[in-house]
Design an enzyme around this catalytic site. Structure first.
Site, PDB file in Angstrom:
ATOM      1  N   ASN A   9      44.718 -16.998  -9.333  1.00 42.26           N
ATOM      2  CA  ASN A   9      43.730 -17.383  -8.615  1.00 42.26           C
ATOM      3  C   ASN A   9      42.585 -16.472  -9.196  1.00 42.26           C
ATOM      4  O   ASN A   9      42.633 -15.347  -8.818  1.00 42.26           O
ATOM      5  CB  ASN A   9      44.187 -17.631  -7.185  1.00 42.26           C
ATOM      6  CG  ASN A   9      42.664 -17.583  -6.322  1.00 42.26           C
ATOM      7  OD1 ASN A   9      41.713 -18.219  -7.022  1.00 42.26           O
ATOM      8  ND2 ASN A   9      42.855 -17.432  -4.923  1.00 42.26           N
ATOM      9  N   LYS A  11      39.569 -16.552  -8.139  1.00 40.93           N
ATOM     10  CA  LYS A  11      38.515 -16.382  -7.139  1.00 40.93           C
ATOM     11  C   LYS A  11      36.962 -16.559  -7.882  1.00 40.93           C
ATOM     12  O   LYS A  11      37.083 -17.320  -8.712  1.00 40.93           O
ATOM     13  CB  LYS A  11      38.561 -15.034  -6.356  1.00 40.93           C
ATOM     14  CG  LYS A  11      40.058 -15.046  -5.878  1.00 40.93           C
ATOM     15  CD  LYS A  11      40.493 -13.890  -4.895  1.00 40.93           C
ATOM     16  CE  LYS A  11      41.967 -13.961  -4.412  1.00 40.93           C
ATOM     17  NZ  LYS A  11      42.267 -12.953  -3.502  1.00 40.93           N
ATOM     18  N   HIS A  95      43.270 -21.144   1.229  1.00 40.96           N
ATOM     19  CA  HIS A  95      43.243 -19.909   1.173  1.00 40.96           C
ATOM     20  C   HIS A  95      42.590 -19.084   2.029  1.00 40.96           C
ATOM     21  O   HIS A  95      41.805 -19.693   2.452  1.00 40.96           O
ATOM     22  CB  HIS A  95      42.451 -19.729  -0.353  1.00 40.96           C
ATOM     23  CG  HIS A  95      42.823 -18.205  -0.847  1.00 40.96           C
ATOM     24  ND1 HIS A  95      42.301 -17.205  -0.158  1.00 40.96           N
ATOM     25  CD2 HIS A  95      43.694 -17.819  -1.800  1.00 40.96           C
ATOM     26  CE1 HIS A  95      42.741 -16.077  -0.843  1.00 40.96           C
ATOM     27  NE2 HIS A  95      43.658 -16.283  -1.913  1.00 40.96           N
ATOM     28  N   GLU A  97      40.818 -16.795   2.286  1.00 40.46           N
ATOM     29  CA  GLU A  97      39.447 -16.359   2.176  1.00 40.46           C
ATOM     30  C   GLU A  97      38.601 -17.757   2.554  1.00 40.46           C
ATOM     31  O   GLU A  97      37.366 -17.600   3.055  1.00 40.46           O
ATOM     32  CB  GLU A  97      38.864 -15.777   0.718  1.00 40.46           C
ATOM     33  CG  GLU A  97      39.485 -14.452   0.612  1.00 40.46           C
ATOM     34  CD  GLU A  97      40.000 -14.090  -0.935  1.00 40.46           C
ATOM     35  OE1 GLU A  97      39.586 -14.914  -1.758  1.00 40.46           O
ATOM     36  OE2 GLU A  97      41.060 -13.312  -1.096  1.00 40.46           O
ATOM     37  N   GLU A 165      50.733 -16.204   1.738  1.00 42.53           N
ATOM     38  CA  GLU A 165      50.056 -15.024   1.361  1.00 42.53           C
ATOM     39  C   GLU A 165      49.601 -14.391   2.624  1.00 42.53           C
ATOM     40  O   GLU A 165      48.517 -14.637   3.264  1.00 42.53           O
ATOM     41  CB  GLU A 165      48.528 -15.753   0.616  1.00 42.53           C
ATOM     42  CG  GLU A 165      49.031 -16.463  -0.546  1.00 42.53           C
ATOM     43  CD  GLU A 165      47.744 -16.329  -1.752  1.00 42.53           C
ATOM     44  OE1 GLU A 165      47.936 -15.713  -2.842  1.00 42.53           O
ATOM     45  OE2 GLU A 165      46.831 -16.686  -1.415  1.00 42.53           O
ATOM     46  N   GLY A 171      44.547  -8.363  -2.063  1.00 37.89           N
ATOM     47  CA  GLY A 171      43.666  -7.323  -2.568  1.00 37.89           C
ATOM     48  C   GLY A 171      43.729  -5.984  -1.941  1.00 37.89           C
ATOM     49  O   GLY A 171      42.835  -5.183  -2.031  1.00 37.89           O
ATOM     50  N   SER A 211      48.787  -9.100  -3.586  1.00 35.25           N
ATOM     51  CA  SER A 211      48.952  -7.684  -4.378  1.00 35.25           C
ATOM     52  C   SER A 211      50.257  -7.776  -5.271  1.00 35.25           C
ATOM     53  O   SER A 211      50.812  -6.826  -5.530  1.00 35.25           O
ATOM     54  CB  SER A 211      49.180  -6.661  -3.625  1.00 35.25           C
ATOM     55  OG  SER A 211      47.925  -6.361  -2.765  1.00 35.25           O
TER      56      SER A 211
END
Ligand code: 13P
Length: 236
Positions: A9, A11, A95, A97, A165, A171, A211
């Site tokens: 991904n 992003k 996702h 985010e 996730e 991250g 991560s």
């Protein structure tokens, strides 16, 4: 035996030079057996045609998002009609985010998943708990709430891949240990068995994301219910 799937991904990263050079120099040189592993990359929508023009057949391309709308007067949106017209067969939905930064609800994610499935696409449906939810001991409830929303819209899970996730691991460099990830993956598989079907529990792939890197992937993949990864930073 479930086929592994490794997703990258990207992003909101990259530029035209990267979209040309990375597939040519890295993706096209990956050594893997495509009958055993699906490899799917999700560049920004703007960069997808460039990546498609360079990347070999063994690597598939995904959108990171899609619209709740069809074609029409919906400024800024991206319909499945347009996505599939581009030859794109995969998308991410839900996702964290999108959920936390752009306000997508469980119902929005479920609807997008349904729209993509109806368009014949494969979906990497992302779920996962926040740090405070894990600390509060409600990881299972949160994941099941997100899964139940998708279940309400979608009967056929044969083209759904679940990407678990944990938000606290995205991250941050804080990967779930293989034991923690396995425990949650097993709970998700159990949920599939109870709420979708025995076949779905056996066949739906559950990816871990958060991560993931070359430092931890080899240990995580040992675990029975981890069917490979959705990778952010390290995929770049
Ligand atoms: P990182 O691998 O950068 O933690 O991101 C994971 C992710 O969000 C993949 O979708």
């Amino acid at each position: 035996m479930r086929k592994y799937l490794v997703g990258g991904n990207w992003k909101c990263n990259g530029n035209m030079a990267f979209a040309k050079s990375f597939p040519a120099e890295v993706l096209n040189n990956l050594k893997f057996n495509p009958s055993k592993v699906d490899v799917v990359v999700a560049p920004t929508a703007l960069h997808i045609p460039t990546v498609q023009g360079v990347v070999g057949n063994n690597v598939q391309v995904a959108t990171q998002n899609l619209s709740l709308t069809g074609d029409g007067a919906y400024t800024g949106e991206l319909s499945t009609h347009m996505i599939t017209d581009m030859g794109i067969k995969w998308t991410l939905t839900g996702h964290s985010e999108r959920r936390t930064l752009f306000g997508e609800s469980d119902a929005d994610v479920a609807k997008k998943t349904k729209i993509a499935l109806d368009a014949g696409m494969g979906v990497l449906a992302c779920i996962g708990e926040l740090k405070e939810e894990r600390e509060g001991g409600i990881t299972k409830q949160v994941n099941e709430r997100q899964l139940n929303a998708i279940r309400e819209q979608c009967d056929d899970w044969s083209n759904i891949v679940i990407a678990y996730e944990p938000v606290w691991a995205i991250g941050t460099g804080l990967t779930a240990t293989p034991e923690i990830a396995q425990e949650t993956h097993a709970e998700i598989r159990e949920w599939l068995g109870k709420n979708v079907s025995k076949e779905a529990a056996a066949s739906v792939r559950i990816l871990y994301g958060g991560s993931v890197s070359d430092a931890n992937a080899a240990d995580l993949i040992q675990k029975e219910d981890i069917d490979a990864f959705l990778v952010g930073g390290a995929s770049l």
